[in-house]
Motif scaffolding. Structure first.
Motif, PDB file in Angstrom:
ATOM      1  N   ILE A 231      -5.305  -1.095   6.624  1.00 56.97           N
ATOM      2  CA  ILE A 231      -5.639  -2.509   6.547  1.00 56.97           C
ATOM      3  C   ILE A 231      -6.192  -2.814   5.154  1.00 56.97           C
ATOM      4  N   THR A 232      -6.176  -4.083   4.764  1.00 61.12           N
ATOM      5  CA  THR A 232      -6.699  -4.485   3.458  1.00 61.12           C
ATOM      6  C   THR A 232      -7.840  -5.477   3.558  1.00 61.12           C
ATOM      7  N   ASN A 233      -8.035  -6.087   4.726  1.00 62.12           N
ATOM      8  CA  ASN A 233      -9.074  -7.094   4.901  1.00 62.12           C
ATOM      9  C   ASN A 233      -9.902  -6.727   6.127  1.00 62.12           C
ATOM     10  N   GLY A 303      -3.623  -3.556  -2.237  1.00 64.42           N
ATOM     11  CA  GLY A 303      -2.770  -4.298  -1.320  1.00 64.42           C
ATOM     12  C   GLY A 303      -1.761  -5.096  -2.116  1.00 64.42           C
ATOM     13  N   PRO A 304      -0.790  -5.750  -1.474  1.00 61.88           N
ATOM     14  CA  PRO A 304      -0.601  -5.758  -0.023  1.00 61.88           C
ATOM     15  C   PRO A 304       0.046  -4.467   0.467  1.00 61.88           C
ATOM     16  N   LEU A 305       0.020  -4.284   1.789  1.00 55.81           N
ATOM     17  CA  LEU A 305       0.633  -3.123   2.405  1.00 55.81           C
ATOM     18  C   LEU A 305       2.085  -3.430   2.766  1.00 55.81           C
ATOM     19  N   ARG A 306       2.849  -2.367   2.946  1.00 55.66           N
ATOM     20  CA  ARG A 306       4.273  -2.506   3.176  1.00 55.66           C
ATOM     21  C   ARG A 306       4.648  -2.013   4.570  1.00 55.66           C
ATOM     22  N   ASP A 347      -0.398  -8.004  13.163  1.00 52.88           N
ATOM     23  CA  ASP A 347      -1.783  -8.010  12.706  1.00 52.88           C
ATOM     24  C   ASP A 347      -1.849  -8.624  11.307  1.00 52.88           C
ATOM     25  N   PRO A 348      -3.022  -8.795  10.717  1.00 52.42           N
ATOM     26  CA  PRO A 348      -3.119  -9.471   9.420  1.00 52.42           C
ATOM     27  C   PRO A 348      -2.360  -8.807   8.285  1.00 52.42           C
ATOM     28  N   ASP A 349      -2.003  -7.517   8.426  1.00 54.06           N
ATOM     29  CA  ASP A 349      -1.231  -6.832   7.392  1.00 54.06           C
ATOM     30  C   ASP A 349       0.241  -6.676   7.759  1.00 54.06           C
ATOM     31  N   GLY A 350       0.674  -7.352   8.820  1.00 58.97           N
ATOM     32  CA  GLY A 350       2.085  -7.342   9.173  1.00 58.97           C
ATOM     33  C   GLY A 350       2.511  -6.247  10.119  1.00 58.97           C
TER      34      GLY A 350
END
Length: 358
Positions: A231-233, A303-306, A347-350
């Motif tokens: 996660i990033t956030n 981020g962002p994540l892939r 989720d917030p990171d896709g």
């Protein structure tokens, strides 16, 4: 409530929970599966690795093959094989998540045949984990890691000949191996390296009549302890998993030397030993000894994540199973998307989370 409890039956992965395992599903919710997409031709070898090396059991006689809607092209023939950890000692209320291996196949159900039109079928590209992948690993919780690694090396298990357990800071005693498709599997001891007496007691309690012949030197009570994503956030992700999906935060593990932080969530009503301080080291061995699977979130600075694309091997998503009476299911009404008859949200990171009935 009691009406919901009565309606929660088989967990759909490892059989019906009983005894203390109901604490993880009494509200009608379970972290049930991690779904991994494989390049065509890797399915049989991967099944052999998880069943022959890591002691998973097939949940069907063979892969379930069906035509599924594609996100960016015509429908595809897809094979799905679910596996679970099912062996438990009488006092251990096993309620582990399982794995779904996913592969594209030919019209005849084979892994290398052609399509109905005679052309070769599409394929997932082989998985090569990028540093910014939203997925990290799965983890198995074992009571005597050294014994497990020695047994695996003796049996010639792939990638296990030269590995050795190590105490990673105050996080855990562990080792990483790689499955045939390139996914990381962490073998994590349920106690720290120095907890010899507790380790011996747990190992003895888990051993049935076949432990000496088992690939992991532990025939009972092996749990998929973690499904680990990135996660990033922190605020957005913890709000999503707690307030939207209804999970409970059990522990936090800061790892400043490596610039990341870990959060562990699960569907349970249990409290850690030190609920006032979720970072407390005393919570960690307790956490690793749970009979259910936790979702481990690794907070990373970049981020962002892939997420992998529709034609790439990698994490397809995770599955949560919800009873009709679950307040989480009620909360998700009107929020879920659908593809190929499967409901999901992100989720917030896709990361894609599929929702099934429990």
């Amino acid at each position: 409530d009691s009406r919901c409890r009565e309606r929660v039956g088989s967990d759909g992965v490892g059989g019906p929970p009983s005894g203390a395992a109901m604490a993880a599903v009494a509200r009608g919710e379970k972290l049930a599966l991690v779904c991994l997409k494989l390049a065509r031709g890797q399915l049989a070898e991967s099944i052999g690795f998880y069943t022959g090396t890591l002691q998973f059991q097939l949940l069907s006689d063979g892969p379930v093959v069906r035509t599924e809607e594609s996100a960016d092209g015509p429908p595809c023939r897809v094979a799905r094989q679910r596996l679970a950890l099912t062996q438990a000692s009488p006092s251990f209320a096993l309620n582990s998540a399982g794995i779904e291996l996913v592969s594209l196949v030919g019209a005849d159900g084979g892994d290398g045949g052609g399509s109905e039109g005679g052309d070769s079928v599409a394929d997932f590209t082989p998985y090569e984990p990028p540093r910014d992948d939203v997925f990290w690993k799965i983890g198995l919780a074992l009571h005597d890691l050294d014994a497990s690694v020695t047994r695996l090396a003796t049996l010639g298990a792939p990638g296990c000949a030269e590995v050795q357990g190590r105490q990673f800071l105050d996080i855990g005693y562990l080792v990483h191996v790689t499955d045939p498709a390139g996914f990381t599997v962490e073998l994590l001891q349920t106690t720290f390296e120095g907890s010899a007496a507790r380790r011996a007691a747990l190992a003895a309690a888990s051993r049935g009549g076949a432990w000496e012949a088992s690939p992991l030197a532990q025939d009972n009570d092996v749990v998929m302890g973690q499904i680990t994503t990135r996660i990033t956030n922190e605020a957005a992700s913890l709000e999503f998993y707690q307030q939207v999906l209804g999970m409970k935060l059990l522990a936090e593990e800061p790892v400043p030397d490596y610039n990341f932080r870990l959060f562990f969530l699960a569907y349970t009503d249990e409290e850690p030993p030190n609920a006032e301080d979720l970072e407390a080291v005393e919570n960690r061995e307790w956490l690793y000894q749970r009979p259910y699977t936790t979702l481990e979130l690794q907070l990373v600075a970049s981020g962002p994540l892939r997420s992998v694309g529709p034609k790439e091997g990698g994490l397809e998503g995770i599955v949560v199973q919800l009873a009709e009476c679950s307040p989480v299911r009620q909360r998700l009404k009107g929020r879920l998307k659908s593809i190929g008859g499967r409901e999901f949200l992100e989720d917030p990171d896709g990361l894609r989370i599929f929702v099934e009935k429990l």
